[in-house]
Scaffold this motif. Structure first.
Motif, PDB file in Angstrom:
ATOM      1  N   LEU A 170     -20.254  63.398 -57.327  1.00 45.81           N
ATOM      2  CA  LEU A 170     -20.158  64.343 -56.224  1.00 45.81           C
ATOM      3  C   LEU A 170     -19.222  65.486 -56.587  1.00 45.81           C
ATOM      4  O   LEU A 170     -19.511  66.655 -56.297  1.00 45.81           O
ATOM      5  CB  LEU A 170     -19.657  63.628 -54.963  1.00 45.81           C
ATOM      6  CG  LEU A 170     -19.559  64.482 -53.699  1.00 45.81           C
ATOM      7  CD1 LEU A 170     -20.931  64.996 -53.276  1.00 45.81           C
ATOM      8  CD2 LEU A 170     -18.925  63.684 -52.561  1.00 45.81           C
ATOM      9  N   TYR A 171     -18.102  65.168 -57.230  1.00 43.28           N
ATOM     10  CA  TYR A 171     -17.160  66.218 -57.650  1.00 43.28           C
ATOM     11  C   TYR A 171     -17.841  67.182 -58.618  1.00 43.28           C
ATOM     12  O   TYR A 171     -17.744  68.404 -58.453  1.00 43.28           O
ATOM     13  CB  TYR A 171     -15.932  65.592 -58.310  1.00 43.28           C
ATOM     14  CG  TYR A 171     -14.951  66.626 -58.826  1.00 43.28           C
ATOM     15  CD1 TYR A 171     -14.062  67.246 -57.960  1.00 43.28           C
ATOM     16  CD2 TYR A 171     -14.931  66.995 -60.168  1.00 43.28           C
ATOM     17  CE1 TYR A 171     -13.168  68.210 -58.415  1.00 43.28           C
ATOM     18  CE2 TYR A 171     -14.052  67.953 -60.630  1.00 43.28           C
ATOM     19  CZ  TYR A 171     -13.173  68.560 -59.758  1.00 43.28           C
ATOM     20  OH  TYR A 171     -12.299  69.514 -60.218  1.00 43.28           O
ATOM     21  N   ASN A 211     -29.043  68.391 -55.413  1.00 47.20           N
ATOM     22  CA  ASN A 211     -28.689  68.922 -54.090  1.00 47.20           C
ATOM     23  C   ASN A 211     -28.119  70.328 -54.162  1.00 47.20           C
ATOM     24  O   ASN A 211     -27.930  70.972 -53.129  1.00 47.20           O
ATOM     25  CB  ASN A 211     -27.675  67.987 -53.416  1.00 47.20           C
ATOM     26  CG  ASN A 211     -28.251  66.616 -53.141  1.00 47.20           C
ATOM     27  OD1 ASN A 211     -29.411  66.482 -52.773  1.00 47.20           O
ATOM     28  ND2 ASN A 211     -27.444  65.576 -53.326  1.00 47.20           N
ATOM     29  N   GLN A 212     -27.852  70.809 -55.380  1.00 45.96           N
ATOM     30  CA  GLN A 212     -27.238  72.129 -55.566  1.00 45.96           C
ATOM     31  C   GLN A 212     -28.213  73.148 -56.172  1.00 45.96           C
ATOM     32  O   GLN A 212     -27.856  74.319 -56.325  1.00 45.96           O
ATOM     33  CB  GLN A 212     -26.021  72.017 -56.488  1.00 45.96           C
ATOM     34  CG  GLN A 212     -24.951  71.017 -56.032  1.00 45.96           C
ATOM     35  CD  GLN A 212     -24.287  71.447 -54.739  1.00 45.96           C
ATOM     36  OE1 GLN A 212     -24.437  70.785 -53.709  1.00 45.96           O
ATOM     37  NE2 GLN A 212     -23.590  72.560 -54.759  1.00 45.96           N
ATOM     38  N   SER A 215     -20.966  67.861 -58.962  1.00 46.92           N
ATOM     39  CA  SER A 215     -22.043  68.622 -58.327  1.00 46.92           C
ATOM     40  C   SER A 215     -21.523  69.842 -57.576  1.00 46.92           C
ATOM     41  O   SER A 215     -22.268  70.803 -57.363  1.00 46.92           O
ATOM     42  CB  SER A 215     -22.845  67.726 -57.384  1.00 46.92           C
ATOM     43  OG  SER A 215     -22.115  67.413 -56.206  1.00 46.92           O
ATOM     44  N   LYS A 216     -20.254  69.819 -57.174  1.00 41.42           N
ATOM     45  CA  LYS A 216     -19.683  70.951 -56.452  1.00 41.42           C
ATOM     46  C   LYS A 216     -19.243  72.071 -57.390  1.00 41.42           C
ATOM     47  O   LYS A 216     -18.875  73.162 -56.932  1.00 41.42           O
ATOM     48  CB  LYS A 216     -18.489  70.492 -55.616  1.00 41.42           C
ATOM     49  CG  LYS A 216     -18.810  69.388 -54.600  1.00 41.42           C
ATOM     50  CD  LYS A 216     -19.871  69.789 -53.604  1.00 41.42           C
ATOM     51  CE  LYS A 216     -20.127  68.682 -52.585  1.00 41.42           C
ATOM     52  NZ  LYS A 216     -21.226  69.023 -51.656  1.00 41.42           N
ATOM     53  N   THR A 270     -24.011  75.521 -59.289  1.00 42.61           N
ATOM     54  CA  THR A 270     -25.096  75.756 -58.333  1.00 42.61           C
ATOM     55  C   THR A 270     -26.010  76.844 -58.890  1.00 42.61           C
ATOM     56  O   THR A 270     -25.645  77.560 -59.830  1.00 42.61           O
ATOM     57  CB  THR A 270     -24.538  76.167 -56.958  1.00 42.61           C
ATOM     58  OG1 THR A 270     -25.617  76.221 -56.012  1.00 42.61           O
ATOM     59  CG2 THR A 270     -23.882  77.537 -57.010  1.00 42.61           C
ATOM     60  N   TYR A 277     -27.250  63.990 -57.793  1.00 39.28           N
ATOM     61  CA  TYR A 277     -26.253  64.819 -57.098  1.00 39.28           C
ATOM     62  C   TYR A 277     -26.419  66.300 -57.430  1.00 39.28           C
ATOM     63  O   TYR A 277     -26.272  67.160 -56.555  1.00 39.28           O
ATOM     64  CB  TYR A 277     -24.848  64.331 -57.437  1.00 39.28           C
ATOM     65  CG  TYR A 277     -24.469  63.069 -56.690  1.00 39.28           C
ATOM     66  CD1 TYR A 277     -23.938  63.121 -55.412  1.00 39.28           C
ATOM     67  CD2 TYR A 277     -24.684  61.815 -57.258  1.00 39.28           C
ATOM     68  CE1 TYR A 277     -23.617  61.964 -54.721  1.00 39.28           C
ATOM     69  CE2 TYR A 277     -24.363  60.651 -56.573  1.00 39.28           C
ATOM     70  CZ  TYR A 277     -23.827  60.734 -55.306  1.00 39.28           C
ATOM     71  OH  TYR A 277     -23.517  59.592 -54.612  1.00 39.28           O
TER      72      TYR A 277
END
Length: 399
Positions: A81-82, A108-109, A84-85, A88, A105
């Motif tokens: 999750l980290y 989702n971006q 993936s942020k 993008t 993950y």
């Protein structure tokens, strides 16, 4: 991939035997035709491993689990999750799809995520699980990711790679050049297909040597979970030639602990004798080597150049690590220590001290546990000292 494992009766059997001793289960044999007991054991072991590491997988019915080694190499929910942020865009390619955790993950971006995996069986497993999660924008490709890049007409905003850290004999390797694919040797090729690359590396890697191998590094992320370093992430940008930003994060049950600095930027630490508070940096900071920067940025004093413990009279509430109140300073003497700790219990930490925790416990007969915390270290006068501390109740600390 044996589809018979997905039958409701087999899935129910797996669920009912999550807490069963696998050795005893294997001896009983399989109650199903078409599914071996070894395959059942693999599914039980896999599901149990995801309970904390990947709760979405654990809680979803009919997830198919790969062999143990593939699960061990996959990211956790927290680290995936980290990551993936951080990135993008429109298109992304995961060169090393594996079990598919990072691909899920990242999907989702992005509008489209291409996930490549050399192991065809593992690729089928990931594809099956992605369908369960309704990840319709993931394209799984069974084959060599570098060959795929040569053939595709897609442009990618990002390339992601988690090079395999095992050789042909399944032994662990730690140098980037020994991993597969050999990213340093392929950088020029990869930059032909994307201006930005994110690389996941082993926490065992040395930052300095890794930077020599990975040109155009823009950022390094040192990611710890509950004070254990899990991943080193390198963000590369084509032709980048400015300062490298190092970001450390310790993901805890409460708030994450963050600290950042610029690599090789000179900062002067200050020093003093022990004051009221004692600060112990988290594992991510220790891995990053930000020993001078912690003192300079947070305006706290180091006890010694090599001790990596800090002190102050005024509290720094958001310190990225653990905070203690120093009750007293003691000599390293068995009789004196036992006099102050009649229960013979204490939590012991060493920093820049000639003896290990095990050696100290053997010499002092102090057992682990209790509310007292002892730091065996060296002060700025080169004295070997023991700091008797109590933990503060300040939030944002790793356990």
């Amino acid at each position: 991939m044996n589809l018979a494992i997905l039958k409701p009766s087999v899935q129910q059997y797996i669920q009912e035997n999550l807490d069963t001793d696998l050795h005893k289960l294997i001896l009983k044999g399989s109650p199903f035709s078409g599914v071996s007991v070894q395959e059942i054991a693999q599914q039980i072991e896999g599901k149990k491993k995801t309970q904390k590491k990947l709760p979405l997988w654990f809680e979803t019915t009919q997830v198919y689990y790969p062999p143990k080694i593939n699960l061990e190499q996959s990211s956790s929910h927290a680290t995936a999750l980290y990551k993936s942020k951080l990135i993008t865009g429109k298109n992304c390619i995961d060169l090393t799809g594996g079990f598919g955790v990072d691909s899920y993950y990242f999907s989702n971006q992005f509008e489209k995520l291409v996930s490549c995996e050399l192991n065809r069986n593992l690729c089928k497993i990931a594809e099956h699980n992605h369908a369960l999660f309704q990840s319709k924008n993931i394209e799984t490709v069974a084959g060599d990711s570098l060959a795929y890049l040569k053939e595709t007409t897609l442009d990618f905003d990002w390339i992601y790679a988690d090079p395999s850290r095992r050789n042909d004999s399944k032994e662990k390797v730690f140098l980037l050049e020994d991993c597969s694919p050999n990213i340093p040797a392929k950088l020029d090729f990869l930059f032909e297909y994307s201006p930005q690359i994110l690389i996941k590396n082993s926490p065992m890697l040395d930052l300095k040597s890794s930077l020599r191998e990975l040109k155009f590094t823009k950022e390094i992320h040192v990611v710890a979970v509950q004070n254990e370093v899990k991943e080193l992430l390198f963000v590369l940008k084509k032709n980048y030639a400015e300062k490298v930003h190092v970001k450390t994060i310790n993901i805890t049950r409460d708030a994450p602990q963050c600290f950042s600095f610029f690599y090789n930027e000179e900062e002067e630490a200050s020093y003093s004798d022990p004051q009221y508070y004692l600060y112990e940096p988290n594992a991510a900071i220790l891995k990053s080597g930000a020993f001078q920067q912690v003192s300079a940025q947070l305006k706290i004093n180091k006890l010694h150049q090599h001790s990596h413990l800090y002190t102050s009279d005024m509290l720094v509430p958001n310190f990225p690590g653990r905070i203690f109140i120093i009750k007293q300073q003691l000599k390293y003497d068995k009789k004196e220590l036992l006099k102050h700790f009649p229960s013979k219990k204490a939590n012991i930490t060493t920093r820049n001290f000639p003896e290990t925790v095990a050696q100290i416990r053997k010499k002092t007969q102090l057992k682990d546990g209790g509310k007292d915390y002892l730091f065996f270290t060296t002060d700025l006068h080169e004295n070997k000292i023991v700091l008797s501390c109590q933990k503060t109740n300040i939030e944002n600390q790793a356990s």
